[in-house]
Design an enzyme around this catalytic site. Structure first.
Site, PDB file in Angstrom:
ATOM      1  N   THR A  47       1.021  -1.121  -0.111  1.00 25.37           N
ATOM      2  CA  THR A  47      -0.061  -0.100  -0.115  1.00 25.37           C
ATOM      3  C   THR A  47       0.624   1.049  -0.126  1.00 25.37           C
ATOM      4  O   THR A  47       1.746   1.180   0.646  1.00 25.37           O
ATOM      5  CB  THR A  47      -0.976  -0.003   1.236  1.00 25.37           C
ATOM      6  OG1 THR A  47      -0.211   0.075   2.403  1.00 25.37           O
ATOM      7  CG2 THR A  47      -1.831  -1.221   1.441  1.00 25.37           C
ATOM      8  N   GLY A  73      -0.277  -2.518  11.354  1.00 26.93           N
ATOM      9  CA  GLY A  73      -0.845  -2.198  12.449  1.00 26.93           C
ATOM     10  C   GLY A  73      -2.391  -2.410  12.412  1.00 26.93           C
ATOM     11  O   GLY A  73      -3.041  -2.717  11.441  1.00 26.93           O
ATOM     12  N   ASP A  74      -3.097  -2.129  13.538  1.00 23.48           N
ATOM     13  CA  ASP A  74      -4.609  -2.107  13.641  1.00 23.48           C
ATOM     14  C   ASP A  74      -5.044  -1.259  12.666  1.00 23.48           C
ATOM     15  O   ASP A  74      -6.313  -1.744  12.065  1.00 23.48           O
ATOM     16  CB  ASP A  74      -4.976  -1.675  14.928  1.00 23.48           C
ATOM     17  CG  ASP A  74      -4.386  -2.518  16.306  1.00 23.48           C
ATOM     18  OD1 ASP A  74      -4.851  -3.853  16.005  1.00 23.48           O
ATOM     19  OD2 ASP A  74      -3.812  -2.145  16.962  1.00 23.48           O
ATOM     20  N   GLY A  75      -4.657  -0.094  12.220  1.00 21.35           N
ATOM     21  CA  GLY A  75      -5.418   0.737  11.071  1.00 21.35           C
ATOM     22  C   GLY A  75      -5.108  -0.128   9.880  1.00 21.35           C
ATOM     23  O   GLY A  75      -6.218  -0.087   9.041  1.00 21.35           O
ATOM     24  N   THR A  76      -3.965  -0.707   9.432  1.00 21.52           N
ATOM     25  CA  THR A  76      -4.195  -1.277   8.220  1.00 21.52           C
ATOM     26  C   THR A  76      -5.040  -2.375   8.150  1.00 21.52           C
ATOM     27  O   THR A  76      -6.040  -2.703   7.247  1.00 21.52           O
ATOM     28  CB  THR A  76      -2.715  -2.122   8.213  1.00 21.52           C
ATOM     29  OG1 THR A  76      -1.699  -1.186   7.997  1.00 21.52           O
ATOM     30  CG2 THR A  76      -2.508  -3.018   6.898  1.00 21.52           C
ATOM     31  N   GLU A  79      -8.510  -1.095   7.530  1.00 25.14           N
ATOM     32  CA  GLU A  79      -9.003  -0.628   6.188  1.00 25.14           C
ATOM     33  C   GLU A  79      -9.313  -1.880   5.450  1.00 25.14           C
ATOM     34  O   GLU A  79     -10.204  -1.818   4.441  1.00 25.14           O
ATOM     35  CB  GLU A  79      -7.706  -0.014   5.673  1.00 25.14           C
ATOM     36  CG  GLU A  79      -7.875   0.548   4.185  1.00 25.14           C
ATOM     37  CD  GLU A  79      -6.872   1.492   3.596  1.00 25.14           C
ATOM     38  OE1 GLU A  79      -6.771   1.971   2.522  1.00 25.14           O
ATOM     39  OE2 GLU A  79      -5.885   1.688   4.258  1.00 25.14           O
ATOM     40  N   SER A 102       2.421  -0.496  16.186  1.00 22.26           N
ATOM     41  CA  SER A 102       3.092  -0.089  17.590  1.00 22.26           C
ATOM     42  C   SER A 102       2.213  -0.831  18.579  1.00 22.26           C
ATOM     43  O   SER A 102       2.767  -0.911  19.632  1.00 22.26           O
ATOM     44  CB  SER A 102       3.034   1.276  17.563  1.00 22.26           C
ATOM     45  OG  SER A 102       1.928   2.011  17.469  1.00 22.26           O
ATOM     46  N   LYS A 221     -15.928 -12.015  22.971  1.00 23.78           N
ATOM     47  CA  LYS A 221     -15.586 -13.051  21.945  1.00 23.78           C
ATOM     48  C   LYS A 221     -15.951 -12.447  20.460  1.00 23.78           C
ATOM     49  O   LYS A 221     -17.057 -11.871  20.406  1.00 23.78           O
ATOM     50  CB  LYS A 221     -16.531 -14.318  22.249  1.00 23.78           C
ATOM     51  CG  LYS A 221     -16.319 -14.850  23.468  1.00 23.78           C
ATOM     52  CD  LYS A 221     -14.904 -15.541  23.929  1.00 23.78           C
ATOM     53  CE  LYS A 221     -14.828 -15.957  25.282  1.00 23.78           C
ATOM     54  NZ  LYS A 221     -13.408 -16.636  25.441  1.00 23.78           N
ATOM     55  N   GLU A 281      -8.542   4.221  14.024  1.00 27.52           N
ATOM     56  CA  GLU A 281      -8.642   5.083  12.907  1.00 27.52           C
ATOM     57  C   GLU A 281      -9.531   6.213  13.527  1.00 27.52           C
ATOM     58  O   GLU A 281     -10.672   5.683  13.876  1.00 27.52           O
ATOM     59  CB  GLU A 281      -9.532   4.363  11.643  1.00 27.52           C
ATOM     60  CG  GLU A 281      -8.432   3.268  11.012  1.00 27.52           C
ATOM     61  CD  GLU A 281      -7.128   4.084  10.712  1.00 27.52           C
ATOM     62  OE1 GLU A 281      -7.070   5.026   9.804  1.00 27.52           O
ATOM     63  OE2 GLU A 281      -5.836   3.937  11.220  1.00 27.52           O
TER      64      GLU A 281
END
Length: 315
Positions: A47, A73-76, A79, A102, A221, A281
């Site tokens: 990306t 990361g969590d943002g990827t 998306e 991170s 869960k 995000e």
């Protein structure tokens, strides 16, 4: 309740959708080379800018790829999940995760390996399980949505500080902001009724943690069709703040300032826009309805994961 999905004949074909910031990491390049040597047919797509993850998820589906791996990361992850949710369910490839951020809150909650080679092996080899995805105001989250003070911290923490301190950056920014904090006032609508409340923090958990390791939804869960709802009321004194912290340490018990419950949906109508954070995000909503889409995605995750309902996992 989780359901194991049996792989088809093309399950070995996979794309790694890799955040461009991680493309040159030696450990990542070495891990990709190693799994190829082990027989996996893994292609890498990198990306460059916002929206690439959505586009590449769609292109993978159109190419008949059966498994995509979110490398970042969590943002990827968020998306790419958003991109998958734009497809009809039958066209959504299985999702694996190579945690390279991170915080990696969702990966940590799932108990995925953080070392690139082991994480990539799990993402390629683990049996897929159907999991829920959260929907909020037209956006999606697979881990946790937070609103109010918690979202304010995450939204405003500078990226270099996140990389330097990891999860500790969130605590630092929280200490700096706490003294000027003002509550967010609004009306919550729940299956049990309505209430007006001055919010300090609101968290909606499909996964269990956010903000660099803060356990906000300990009973979560990812396959039970329910969100963990954490409501933290505004405090006005140091004594009340201490009580609030004590109550947070005793989750999932509720107290005077902290309320914890499981709900299929929740609605919020605020006096002003509420800062929100969906899987890392940022966004703002004055009004929203949050709910889960049950069994929306297949996720490659070990059957032993604490976020699965183990009683229903098949062989």
């Amino acid at each position: 309740m989780s359901e194991v999905i049996q792989p088809d004949a093309r399950d070995g074909d996979a794309w790694l959708i890799l955040n461009g910031k991680s493309a040159q990491l030696p450990d990542v390049r070495g891990a990709v080379e190693r799994v190829r040597e082990e027989g996996h047919h893994l292609a890498v797509r990198v990306t460059w800018e916002a929206g690439d993850g959505v586009r590449l998820a769609r292109e993978a589906s159109e190419a008949g790829i059966q498994r995509i791996i979110a490398g970042g990361g969590d943002g990827t992850v968020n998306e790419i999940v958003g991109g998958l949710m734009q497809l009809v369910q039958e066209a959504r490839p299985t999702l694996g995760i190579l945690p390279l951020g991170s915080a990696n809150d969702f990966a940590r909650g799932l108990e995925l390996p953080l070392e690139p080679l082991e994480a990539l092996r799990v993402a390629l080899d683990a049996k897929p399980h159907l999991v829920d995805v959260g929907s909020l105001g037209g956006d999606y989250f697979i881990n946790l949505a937070s609103g109010g003070f918690g979202a304010q911290i995450t939204n405003s923490t500078p990226a270099p500080l996140k990389r330097l301190l990891g999860g500790g950056a969130y605590s630092l920014m929280g200490m700096l902001k706490a003294w000027n904090y003002q509550p967010y006032r609004g009306r919550l609508r729940l299956p049990e009724g309505e209430r007006n409340i001055p919010l300090f923090l609101l968290a909606l958990g499909n996964g269990s943690q956010a903000g660099g390791g803060q356990q906000l939804a300990p009973l979560a869960k990812v396959d039970d069709g329910l969100m963990e709802l954490l409501i933290v009321r505004h405090f006005t004194s140091l004594r009340e703040m201490k009580q609030l912290i004590d109550e947070l340490e005793n989750l999932p018990e509720s107290g005077d300032f902290v309320e914890y419950m499981q709900v299929p949906w929740v609605e919020f109508e605020g006096e002003a826009a509420l800062p929100l954070n969906l899987d890392g995000e940022p966004c703002f909503h004055k009004h929203f309805r949050a709910e889960l889409v049950p069994g929306a995605l297949s996720l490659a995750v070990p059957a032993s994961s604490a976020l699965l309902s183990h009683g229903s996992v098949g062989g």
